[in-house]
Design a protein around this motif. Structure first.
Motif: not given
Length: 200
Positions: A147-165
């Motif tokens: 679990r991560v903070p909501l704001g962080f989760a949203k920003q992380l979602f925007g910079v990752t892709t399927l396959g990000t390690t």
């Protein structure tokens, strides 16, 4: 929006504070924003994160430190973000290993836990382990997810892709440059088998 918030956004910085006030909060948002990111990562209180993304084209990777209850995000060898996390509690431990992100869903409900909301879910295993926004009390409290903070989760979602390690470890010290991730063979085989079965 305050002038300081506008300035932070313009610099690509973001910090989120929890609802706790007073000494337990630790360093202030302004103090954390002024620190080098490696230092800021060590000063975070529950529900805080720091984000200093250069926006380069280098690949993103994530390291989850169960020992420190922190997540660290890198572009190449440069740390761009860090946050507090809440991993799996005793008996529901978050598994160690290196995982590719298998699935992303911004509006996700758990199929295992009474349709619990899991915003900005990024799946690491087909048996239910994921990174998602959720309660972040400063200690392991989940059913195995990260679990991560909501704001962080949203920003992380925007910079990752399927396959990000994503590397989940219990011996990582924040600020170190991570070794190039090597996917856990057993995990990779299990995920491949699950993918094949879902396609049939």
């Amino acid at each position: 929006m305050s002038g300081m918030t506008r300035s932070l956004k313009a610099l690509g910085l973001a910090i989120v504070l929890g609802s706790v006030a007073g000494p337990a909060l630790g360093a202030s948002a302004a103090a954390i924003a002024a620190m080098p990111i490696e230092q800021a990562a060590t000063e975070l209180s529950p529900n805080q994160f720091v984000w200093k993304d250069t926006g380069s084209s280098e690949p993103v990777s994530i390291v989850i430190s169960l020992l420190e209850q922190r997540a660290f995000v890198y572009r190449g060898s440069t740390m761009i973000a860090a946050t507090t996390i809440s991993s799996g509690k005793d008996g529901k431990d978050t598994p160690l290993g290196t995982y590719p992100i298998l699935q992303k869903n911004a509006v996700h409900k758990s199929s295992l836990y009474d349709d619990a909301s899991m915003p900005f879910m990024q799946r690491l295993t087909w048996d239910g382990i994921a990174i998602h926004a959720g309660r972040n009390p400063g200690f392991p409290a989940s059913h195995g997810c990260i679990r991560v903070p909501l704001g962080f989760a949203k920003q992380l979602f925007g910079v990752t892709t399927l396959g990000t390690t994503v590397t989940v470890t219990d011996d990582f010290e924040g600020g170190m440059v991570p070794e190039p991730p090597v996917p856990d063979q057993e995990t990779a085989i299990a995920n491949l088998r699950q993918s094949v079965s879902l396609d049939q």
